[in-house]
Design a protein around this motif. Sequence first.
Motif, PDB file in Angstrom:
ATOM      1  N   MET A  58       0.838  -1.190   0.000  1.00 23.98           N
ATOM      2  CA  MET A  58       0.000   0.000   0.000  1.00 23.98           C
ATOM      3  C   MET A  58       0.879   1.247   0.000  1.00 23.98           C
ATOM      4  N   VAL A  59       0.425   2.290  -0.713  1.00 25.97           N
ATOM      5  CA  VAL A  59       1.164   3.558  -0.769  1.00 25.97           C
ATOM      6  C   VAL A  59       0.240   4.683  -0.320  1.00 25.97           C
ATOM      7  N   GLY A  60       0.637   5.389   0.702  1.00 26.96           N
ATOM      8  CA  GLY A  60      -0.178   6.469   1.255  1.00 26.96           C
ATOM      9  C   GLY A  60      -0.089   7.746   0.442  1.00 26.96           C
ATOM     10  N   PRO A  61      -0.838   8.765   0.835  1.00 28.91           N
ATOM     11  CA  PRO A  61      -0.810  10.041   0.118  1.00 28.91           C
ATOM     12  C   PRO A  61       0.521  10.762   0.331  1.00 28.91           C
ATOM     13  N   THR A  62       0.960  11.479  -0.687  1.00 29.98           N
ATOM     14  CA  THR A  62       2.241  12.182  -0.653  1.00 29.98           C
ATOM     15  C   THR A  62       2.175  13.425   0.234  1.00 29.98           C
ATOM     16  N   ILE A  63       3.211  13.603   1.052  1.00 31.80           N
ATOM     17  CA  ILE A  63       3.420  14.897   1.718  1.00 31.80           C
ATOM     18  C   ILE A  63       4.195  15.744   0.727  1.00 31.80           C
ATOM     19  N   GLY A  64       3.520  16.693   0.112  1.00 29.63           N
ATOM     20  CA  GLY A  64       4.083  17.384  -1.036  1.00 29.63           C
ATOM     21  C   GLY A  64       4.897  18.622  -0.693  1.00 29.63           C
ATOM     22  N   VAL A  65       4.655  19.187   0.469  1.00 29.43           N
ATOM     23  CA  VAL A  65       5.415  20.356   0.906  1.00 29.43           C
ATOM     24  C   VAL A  65       6.218  19.936   2.123  1.00 29.43           C
ATOM     25  N   GLY A  66       7.531  20.114   2.060  1.00 32.79           N
ATOM     26  CA  GLY A  66       8.402  19.667   3.137  1.00 32.79           C
ATOM     27  C   GLY A  66       9.102  20.825   3.820  1.00 32.79           C
ATOM     28  N   MET A  67      10.330  20.563   4.249  1.00 32.92           N
ATOM     29  CA  MET A  67      11.102  21.562   4.999  1.00 32.92           C
ATOM     30  C   MET A  67      12.078  22.230   4.046  1.00 32.92           C
ATOM     31  N   ALA A  68      11.799  23.437   3.622  1.00 39.46           N
ATOM     32  CA  ALA A  68      12.622  24.100   2.602  1.00 39.46           C
ATOM     33  C   ALA A  68      12.921  25.544   2.983  1.00 39.46           C
ATOM     34  N   HIS A  71      15.467  27.503   1.011  1.00 38.58           N
ATOM     35  CA  HIS A  71      15.213  27.873  -0.389  1.00 38.58           C
ATOM     36  C   HIS A  71      14.243  29.047  -0.500  1.00 38.58           C
ATOM     37  N   MET A  72      13.846  29.611   0.653  1.00 40.83           N
ATOM     38  CA  MET A  72      12.785  30.622   0.617  1.00 40.83           C
ATOM     39  C   MET A  72      13.199  31.913  -0.088  1.00 40.83           C
ATOM     40  N   GLY A  73      14.479  32.071  -0.389  1.00 36.46           N
ATOM     41  CA  GLY A  73      14.899  33.240  -1.157  1.00 36.46           C
ATOM     42  C   GLY A  73      14.534  33.162  -2.637  1.00 36.46           C
ATOM     43  N   PHE A  74      14.001  32.028  -3.072  1.00 31.25           N
ATOM     44  CA  PHE A  74      13.634  31.842  -4.480  1.00 31.25           C
ATOM     45  C   PHE A  74      12.115  31.742  -4.609  1.00 31.25           C
ATOM     46  N   THR A  75      11.573  32.513  -5.517  1.00 31.23           N
ATOM     47  CA  THR A  75      10.130  32.596  -5.731  1.00 31.23           C
ATOM     48  C   THR A  75       9.490  31.228  -5.961  1.00 31.23           C
ATOM     49  N   GLY A  76       8.359  31.021  -5.332  1.00 33.38           N
ATOM     50  CA  GLY A  76       7.596  29.810  -5.554  1.00 33.38           C
ATOM     51  C   GLY A  76       7.872  28.719  -4.539  1.00 33.38           C
ATOM     52  N   THR A  77       8.989  28.830  -3.846  1.00 24.27           N
ATOM     53  CA  THR A  77       9.303  27.841  -2.810  1.00 24.27           C
ATOM     54  C   THR A  77       8.284  27.902  -1.683  1.00 24.27           C
ATOM     55  N   MET A  78       7.875  26.751  -1.230  1.00 21.30           N
ATOM     56  CA  MET A  78       6.985  26.655  -0.071  1.00 21.30           C
ATOM     57  C   MET A  78       7.683  25.826   1.009  1.00 21.30           C
ATOM     58  N   THR A  79       7.348  26.088   2.245  1.00 23.16           N
ATOM     59  CA  THR A  79       7.956  25.308   3.319  1.00 23.16           C
ATOM     60  C   THR A  79       6.985  25.139   4.468  1.00 23.16           C
TER      61      THR A  79
END
Lengths: 250, 250, 250, 250, 250, 250
Positions: A58-68, A71-79
């Motif tokens: 079985m494969v669970g749902p992806t955690i798509g936003v992690g610890m970043a 990288h927050m100095g670059f547009t579009g990065t989420m954390t």
Amino acid sequence: MLLQHQTWQEVEFYLTHSTGIIMPIGSTEQHGPNGLIGTDAICAETIAAAVGDVADAMVGPTIGVGMAVHHMGFTGTMTLRPSTLIAVMRDYVLSLARHGFRRFFFVNGHGGNIATIGAAFYEIYAEFEGAFGARQDQELVCRLANWWDGKALSDLSKEVFGDQDGSHATASEVAVTQYVLPKTIKQAQMDPPKAPSGRFHGPADYRRRFPDGRIGSNPSLATPEKGQRFFDASVAELAKTYKAFMEEKS
Amino acid sequence: MLLQHQTWQEVEFYLTHSTGIIMPIGSTEQHGPNGLIGTDAICAETIAAAVGDVADAMVGPTIGVGMAVHHMGFTGTMTLRPSTLIAVMRDYVLSLARHGFRRFFFVNGHGGNIATIGAAFYEIYAEFEGAFGARQDQELVCRLANWWDGKALSDLSKEVFGDQDGSHATASEVAVTQYVLPKTIKQAQMDPPKAPSGRFHGPADYRRRFPDGRIGSNPSLATPEKGQRFFDASVAELAKTYKAFMEEKS
Amino acid sequence: MLLQHQTWQEVEFYLTHSTGIIMPIGSTEQHGPNGLIGTDAICAETIAAAVGDVADAMVGPTIGVGMAVHHMGFTGTMTLRPSTLIAVMRDYVLSLARHGFRRFFFVNGHGGNIATIGAAFYEIYAEFEGAFGARQDQELVCRLANWWDGKALSDLSKEVFGDQDGSHATASEVAVTQYVLPKTIKQAQMDPPKAPSGRFHGPADYRRRFPDGRIGSNPSLATPEKGQRFFDASVAELAKTYKAFMEEKS
Amino acid sequence: MLLQHQTWQEVEFYLTHSTGIIMPIGSTEQHGPNGLIGTDAICAETIAAAVGDVADAMVGPTIGVGMAVHHMGFTGTMTLRPSTLIAVMRDYVLSLARHGFRRFFFVNGHGGNIATIGAAFYEIYAEFEGAFGARQDQELVCRLANWWDGKALSDLSKEVFGDQDGSHATASEVAVTQYVLPKTIKQAQMDPPKAPSGRFHGPADYRRRFPDGRIGSNPSLATPEKGQRFFDASVAELAKTYKAFMEEKS
Amino acid sequence: MLLQHQTWQEVEFYLTHSTGIIMPIGSTEQHGPNGLIGTDAICAETIAAAVGDVADAMVGPTIGVGMAVHHMGFTGTMTLRPSTLIAVMRDYVLSLARHGFRRFFFVNGHGGNIATIGAAFYEIYAEFEGAFGARQDQELVCRLANWWDGKALSDLSKEVFGDQDGSHATASEVAVTQYVLPKTIKQAQMDPPKAPSGRFHGPADYRRRFPDGRIGSNPSLATPEKGQRFFDASVAELAKTYKAFMEEKS
Amino acid sequence: MLLQHQTWQEVEFYLTHSTGIIMPIGSTEQHGPNGLIGTDAICAETIAAAVGDVADAMVGPTIGVGMAVHHMGFTGTMTLRPSTLIAVMRDYVLSLARHGFRRFFFVNGHGGNIATIGAAFYEIYAEFEGAFGARQDQELVCRLANWWDGKALSDLSKEVFGDQDGSHATASEVAVTQYVLPKTIKQAQMDPPKAPSGRFHGPADYRRRFPDGRIGSNPSLATPEKGQRFFDASVAELAKTYKAFMEEKS
């Protein structure tokens, strides 16, 4: 076998013969001039799904936003803050533990997640056991595996990209996304072709040192064909590791 | 235009002409005998992506696990605690706000999320403004839209399913997943064909009253073709709502 | 029957024949030029007390400060963060649950509380049940009722105030406070008599659009006599709803 | 001058000549056989209101449920966890600080609150200043005053009740509630007339040692007339303390 | 130069020529039959102090209790939850950052801390920068160094203990505590002399597999003289690393 | 008998005859021109250790950083937020409670900790008992004792320092550190010799009123010999208090 593509009765049946589940975890962050912001999530999600097929897991749902944070100095990065990511992983794992899942195999797509994942595992163990060890006769085990782990993958990296794979926005991860999502392939000039390497101090320093986001990599070498080689090698490696994990006695 | 399929430079360019973003949010919970556990996440994600195409808008990563405490009596259901979901939404929105995004349009696939989403919006506003209103000259706005909102959708429900659409594991949501993921279509007996309706008290009471998980629905009526009609109607409706939202003055 | 006006032995006796309790929840926020900052708390507290008398039910202490982030642009407004309000409601309900209370009927005086109350209910259910459902054989149920709910109240609004009741600092809520606290009646010019209507974006935008705090209302029409009609109608309606709630089987 | 009985414009005017506010805080917990569960909240609320009249000061909404973990063995007692009470006080004070209030005078009705109130003050100072002391040129000051503080009150206690006032469910606090709420006066046998004294360990031990809830008191001596003497003495004392507090330079 | 042994004026002077500080972090957990429960805290504290002397650097107070959930099956072990340890490290670092410290060199004595320390660094960076990057022109940098890091130390381990150093309750860490605290040397039989190796699942499984707490080690080989060699080698190595860290440009 | 200097088997043996433990708690904050930043931690740690020897009691690891928000205007001061300190104390006590410790005797070195310690005790009791009182048949008791408590100590203060002991950076606490750490004795001019006394409002006001950090004290009178007298008196007093605490029945 994706959890999200099953009915609840199918999950109930699955639990009669296995208590293992594969949990993909990625990140949503800059990956240089031709890498997708979702690179780490896409790699983790697609490789985990294939491992599930090979290992009949079985494969669970992806955690798509992690610890970043870095990288927050670059547009579009989420954390997520580390403390939020710990809470999310705790809720994911304890939800599934209530139904009887006991072995959680996290397939990770982002080096920056590793420390927080490790912290989360122990937050989970502490909560599962309870402050007074009431549930200590049962074992809930979490294990971390990065999709690039193992000698087979590092050998492949050297063979295919030599010293140009790098450590962020790597040629190999860009190639994997080109293989699984060919419509998203981007054209971009890389200047210099191989990005500089080294350490950094916080988001602002990261951007100063690595102005287009890459570290040590030349992802213009990426192709879907090369991506397929990494994808297949990773799936084979992780399926083995998952099976060994499920066979460990407690 | 999925955020995860862009490079960071493409997101930077997008922000030169829009500060809006569509944020899909679903749930991972039981949906009766032929409904997928991921129904709400799948509906929100696929409909949001199509709205993004129609409205030329950026679409963020899906929050795939929502608030499903009341479904925890059924195997495979996952839930975030409301307080965790609030933390996740705060981190998502404030990450993007740092880059300049200001209008967040949440496309929701799960009724059980609505209250917590509303609470999260104000947690976000409070944090964005700061305790002393330092950032009060800037407006960050969140808006919630369920994929089934609007008269067009409720008319369609009556036309296609009469009184058999129901309120959980609805015929229409099952049909949407059959349309977008035809390979996952399940066969299952429904007994009775139309599930009972009514209120419930907590997970255990839910399961006692609605033993197969459905409330008031007959999802054996679902077909991919019907699903397409709901999908298209929802996309058209939400694209209009999103545009109106972006045109609101502050 | 106010909990705060009982001895502990009287509460013990009450629990031998009922596990229900009425919980008033309001807000402390601007209510326009002639509305009291405590309007929502005063309405909830006084109406709940009267419902308790009619329904022979225990009434808990009022939560007097609610979720009013959007009113923070007006002096004197107080707010809890949504996450704090959730913690407060959790502690209130679980304290009482320890003694045997099981049905919690929240009488609400503030529309802005509704989402957070809904989120809090599920935080409470999750904590009451425990992560592994250990207490799932017992049902703890929370229910929300606004004092203005129901057809009787909306009919009365139309009859008494036509289209001038509005949606914030309403004529009817100001009238209720004039009825229960006649000494606090304020004189104020309203310009325009009926305030503008519409949506708003955050505290600063709220104040720009609705400079004296009212939305869509003409509370200069309020009188204590009209207030009494709303008060009585609400008490009758809520007493019925409470009784029905207590009679629901689980 | 109760904040909840003002309009927002009246609060705005008040702030032109004072930044002080009186904040009542009580508890909702057992008070023996003839004491009200709301004793501490009622004393704090009514005395604070009268202090506000004498000192021409604004009086905020009462925190009616405090820290009463040690009374949880008695039916009807409610408690906030210390960490929740800290969050509540932080939100109350910082809401008001945003509008310009700077001196917060907490009138407390419950000895068990004292430690947590002290902890909350520093949590508030830390958050008001910010981690880097950005707001350190402004001073926000919180002060705690119990309604029974001062020599005048302890002399009165000795004069009226000798050694029978006690330390929980005291004769004097029961008398104050009888004075302000004469309709709630309860008749109850006290056996023994004067309760035992001493320390206790946790809720269960409390109940074992003090089976009817009182500690060292004989509240059957309470009368409304005696209550009035304590009420008046406390108001006079606290009004002086409040004025001195407002005159302190920073 | 221990921070706790300075006056505040001496710290003020120190900051005129350096913004670096060494932060020892250990653990309080079982270390087998002859290892002290405080082994990791003692090693980190004493080695860090000596590094401070060699490198002329300030040394902060030791975090003596770390993340030891997996050792909780053994009496005397203490642990912080990962989320608590993150909060502690955040408060330590941000307190010092307010005074001007900018480079934090954590000398760690416990492998089980590593993941949580890494998570904490990013929680700290996120809070230092603020959600909107307001402080992004300043760089605060944290670095982790374990006292056993580096080739010199691993060579010494092989030379002195061969394959008997192990991975928990190691011969070398026991030797270090014998060197710095000779009065605490314990005599104990080891059976078998070299403990078994391998992975474990949670506290209960740890104790089952490794009944006396050791993993792969033979600490009966420890002597104070050997301890001194490890101590000196570690101090030399870490002093070099600290100096390199301070010389890094940002 | 320091916990950190025992093996886990020794702790196991200790618990066969006592469930008590002494917990030192201090602070890391400015102590004027000749007082160490670690004064409070050093006093608590060394006195607690000696009490443990006299009373044959286990002594836990020192909490070295406490609640010192009000000293943050002076370089080198560190503080935990009250909420962090509560979490730390909860983890310390509940870790040890799992092994069977039940009586926790906190030896405190810092007046500013007192309120938060009191709040923490009740957070611990609430968590130990659980929301529903499941563990209420067992008693876990925490007790606070300051090292300067008791008539013997206040008499000694008057005898040795008259009116010059003061309330912060006291002559007696500086003397104690000179006795236990003679190498750290500092020379500093005090101007004026006896510092001013009085209240203060927040960190900035503290520094304005007490520019060198002292309140009401003349620590230039401190000598190691005087320190020894305070040390010995405190140890004798606390050993008595600890024994009485252990003899209390529950």
